[in-house]
Scaffold this active site. Structure first.
Site, PDB file in Angstrom:
ATOM      1  N   ARG A   1       0.826  -1.198   0.000  1.00 43.17           N
ATOM      2  CA  ARG A   1       0.000   0.000   0.000  1.00 43.17           C
ATOM      3  C   ARG A   1       0.871   1.263   0.000  1.00 43.17           C
ATOM      4  NH1 ARG A   1      -4.324   2.011   4.525  1.00 43.17           N
ATOM      5  NH2 ARG A   1      -2.356   2.548   5.524  1.00 43.17           N
TER       6      ARG A   1
ATOM      7  N   TYR B   1     -11.329   6.254  -5.918  1.00 41.34           N
ATOM      8  CA  TYR B   1     -10.996   7.012  -4.704  1.00 41.34           C
ATOM      9  C   TYR B   1      -9.939   8.092  -4.845  1.00 41.34           C
ATOM     10  CZ  TYR B   1      -7.280   3.465  -3.817  1.00 41.34           C
ATOM     11  OH  TYR B   1      -6.205   2.628  -3.890  1.00 41.34           O
TER      12      TYR B   1
ATOM     13  N   HIS C   1     -15.159   3.573   1.717  1.00 44.78           N
ATOM     14  CA  HIS C   1     -13.954   2.806   1.414  1.00 44.78           C
ATOM     15  C   HIS C   1     -13.823   1.554   2.276  1.00 44.78           C
ATOM     16  CE1 HIS C   1      -9.690   1.664   1.808  1.00 44.78           C
ATOM     17  NE2 HIS C   1      -9.605   2.005   0.542  1.00 44.78           N
TER      18      HIS C   1
ATOM     19  N   ARG D   1     -12.283   1.324   8.310  1.00 47.32           N
ATOM     20  CA  ARG D   1     -11.094   2.087   8.718  1.00 47.32           C
ATOM     21  C   ARG D   1     -11.212   3.540   8.285  1.00 47.32           C
ATOM     22  NH1 ARG D   1      -7.170   0.545   5.171  1.00 47.32           N
ATOM     23  NH2 ARG D   1      -8.159  -1.292   4.338  1.00 47.32           N
TER      24      ARG D   1
ATOM     25  N   GLU E   1     -10.438  -7.651   4.768  1.00 43.66           N
ATOM     26  CA  GLU E   1      -9.477  -8.163   3.791  1.00 43.66           C
ATOM     27  C   GLU E   1      -8.244  -8.711   4.494  1.00 43.66           C
ATOM     28  OE1 GLU E   1      -8.153  -5.208   0.971  1.00 43.66           O
ATOM     29  OE2 GLU E   1      -6.973  -6.648  -0.179  1.00 43.66           O
TER      30      GLU E   1
ATOM     31  N   HIS F   1     -13.985  -8.448  -0.809  1.00 43.25           N
ATOM     32  CA  HIS F   1     -13.050  -9.351  -0.133  1.00 43.25           C
ATOM     33  C   HIS F   1     -13.788 -10.204   0.907  1.00 43.25           C
ATOM     34  CE1 HIS F   1      -9.947  -7.349  -2.299  1.00 43.25           C
ATOM     35  NE2 HIS F   1     -10.109  -6.202  -1.663  1.00 43.25           N
TER      36      HIS F   1
ATOM     37  N   ASP G   1      -9.740  -5.852  -9.135  1.00 43.33           N
ATOM     38  CA  ASP G   1      -9.157  -5.034  -8.076  1.00 43.33           C
ATOM     39  C   ASP G   1      -7.875  -4.309  -8.494  1.00 43.33           C
ATOM     40  OD1 ASP G   1      -8.585  -3.909  -5.637  1.00 43.33           O
ATOM     41  OD2 ASP G   1      -8.567  -5.763  -4.491  1.00 43.33           O
TER      42      ASP G   1
HETATM   43 ZN    ZN Z   1     -10.000  -2.706  -3.697  1.00 38.88          ZN
END
Ligand code: ZN
Length: 468
Positions: A89, A128, A213, A216, A245, A279, A330
């Site tokens: 990430r 996003y 999203h 979190r 996930e 997920h 994804d």
């Molecule tokens: Zn995703």
């Protein structure tokens, strides 16, 4: 190519209908691209075009982050002692920080063409990256969403656009981090964006939804208010959320609320058929029962979940609870509908040490059973009438290539099995139609060449900037 004078009919010896394989099927659709007749056991009428290979429904791709296509394959080296989703990430954020509107449009246009050539006829775009690299809104706040709408329009793929609500870095309202500044919107600001986008989506036959999203990134108040605002705009609009996930996310949610993510969501949000739980990898037995009963779709992304080391979705338990599911690409580590189906079944085989795990009592051929389930779940989570070869559904379908070595001389069920499990990463697709318009012929989209060039140029720009 199909004769223009008779574009609204097609004959095929084998077609996969929602009820299973049928022989000698005549398809008919109107000028709006909607199927008006699906007639098995027909005699081919004179002048009606035919395809040689089996015809299967186009697969809706229920989860895409288009910009991530440009760095697929570029994080396959060890950057930390133990690489994980979280270190991936960090790299993804570096990329997301730089992408321009022009680059996004080039990347998405190629990606959507690639999807069409790979058997997907619709995509749910979980969008996003909203603002400029400094985190400031563009002069037109919808700039990047408009890039995606144009990309889908030019490629000719069906679109469900899901602007993403992103407000915090972690459970309990942790302020967003520097790398997340392009994603952040207040709830009011998001609802204004949705109001702006709704007529534009309607005009091109796209569906608008909303993607909180994750738990979190969206606090409880933001989630509640955004869902109320969305329902006021469109009471049946799709809602997609990343959930459970990673085990670290489950642990953080437990520490914050005493509940697991899906448990918390089911207790605090009106989860129903509108929802796609993307997920949903780490579920307790009780969460599986309750989530399946809600009617929500589990959005499984086999290649990305493998690539990111997420874990394995408990498909036998989900299926025995009557759970619905669909497939997404994804991060686009793989853009190939057949390969995702193969990976899904293989991960289950490795886990359960059995074979043909996803075959069902009604459908013993695994590839056929998976295709039908993924089309139904994908259509539901897209919020569009794309649930396969049936009257009233959109004419979205794929003709497999009867001349391909994997399929030659085989009929419908075996041909599809060979396409999914034994086409050896080469494409066995001949032609693809979306809303009755042929978008791929002889395996290629008519914009393939220029779209590849624009994509490669955009990726090169992004990589050069990264090393400056
Ligand atoms: Zn995703």
């Amino acid at each position: 190519m199909v004769d223009r004078a008779s574009v609204n009919h097609l004959f095929t010896a084998d077609a996969l209908l929602p009820t299973g394989w049928a022989r000698n099927v005549l398809l008919a659709w109107n000028s709006a691209g909607q199927l008006t007749a699906v007639t098995p056991d027909s005699v081919r009428p004179e002048g009606v075009p035919a395809v040689d290979g089996p015809v299967i429904p186009g697969l809706p791709n229920l989860h895409s982050h288009a910009f991530q296509r440009a760095f697929a394959g570029l994080t396959e080296f060890r950057s930390e002692q133990a690489d994980s989703f979280w270190s991936w990430r960090t790299q993804m954020y570096r990329f997301a920080r730089r992408v321009t509107p022009e680059q996004l449009e080039a990347i998405a246009t190629w990606l959507y063409i690639e999807m069409l050539e790979a058997g997907y006829t619709a995509v749910c775009e979980f969008h996003y990256v909203h603002h400029d690299p400094d985190g400031q809104p563009y002069a037109d706040d919808a700039t990047l969403a408009l890039c995606l709408l144009r990309a889908a329009q030019n490629a000719g793929i069906g679109l469900t656009l899901l602007p993403v609500l992103y407000q915090t870095a972690g459970f309990g309202g942790t302020p967003p981090a520097e790398g997340q500044r392009r994603f952040i919107r207040s709830t009011d600001n998001m609802l204004r964006l949705l109001e702006r986008l709704k007529p534009l989506c309607d005009a091109q036959g796209a569906r608008l939804g909303l993607a909180p999203h994750s738990l979190r990134a969206v606090p409880p108040d933001g989630l509640r208010e955004a869902l109320a605002g969305l329902s006021a705009i469109d009471a049946t609009a799709p809602v997609h959320i990343h959930i459970a996930e990673q085990t670290a996310e489950v642990d953080a949610c437990l520490a914050w609320s005493g509940q697991r993510p899906v448990q918390w969501l089911l207790n605090h949000a009106p989860v129903d058929e509108r929802w796609c739980l993307v997920h949903a990898t780490h579920l307790s037995a009780q969460e599986i029962t309750r989530a399946a009963a809600s009617g929500a779709v589990a959005g499984i992304c086999p290649s990305t979940e493998a690539n990111l080391g997420d874990g394995i979705f408990d498909m036998p338990a989900w299926q025995s609870a009557g759970g619905r599911w669909g497939l997404g690409s994804d991060s686009h580590a793989t853009v190939n509908a057949a390969e995702e189906l193969m990976l899904l079944e293989y991960s289950q085989r490795l886990h359960t040490r059995q074979r043909n795990v996803l075959a069902t009592a009604q459908q013993h051929h695994t590839a056929t059973a998976m295709t039908l389930a993924a089309v139904a779940g994908g259509a539901q989570s897209s919020g569009r009438p794309i649930a396969g070869l049936a009257v009233g559904q959109q004419a979205d379908f794929v003709a497999l290539d009867a001349r391909h070595l994997a399929l030659a001389g085989l009929g419908g069920p075996d041909g599809l099995s060979a396409h999914v499990f034994a086409s050896h990463r080469s494409s066995a697709l001949q032609a693809v139609w979306v809303a009755g318009r042929q978008r791929v012929s002889e395996g290629l989209h008519h914009l393939h060449g220029p779209a590849v060039q624009a994509f490669v140029a955009a990726r090169s720009q992004l990589l050069n900037e990264a090393t400056e």
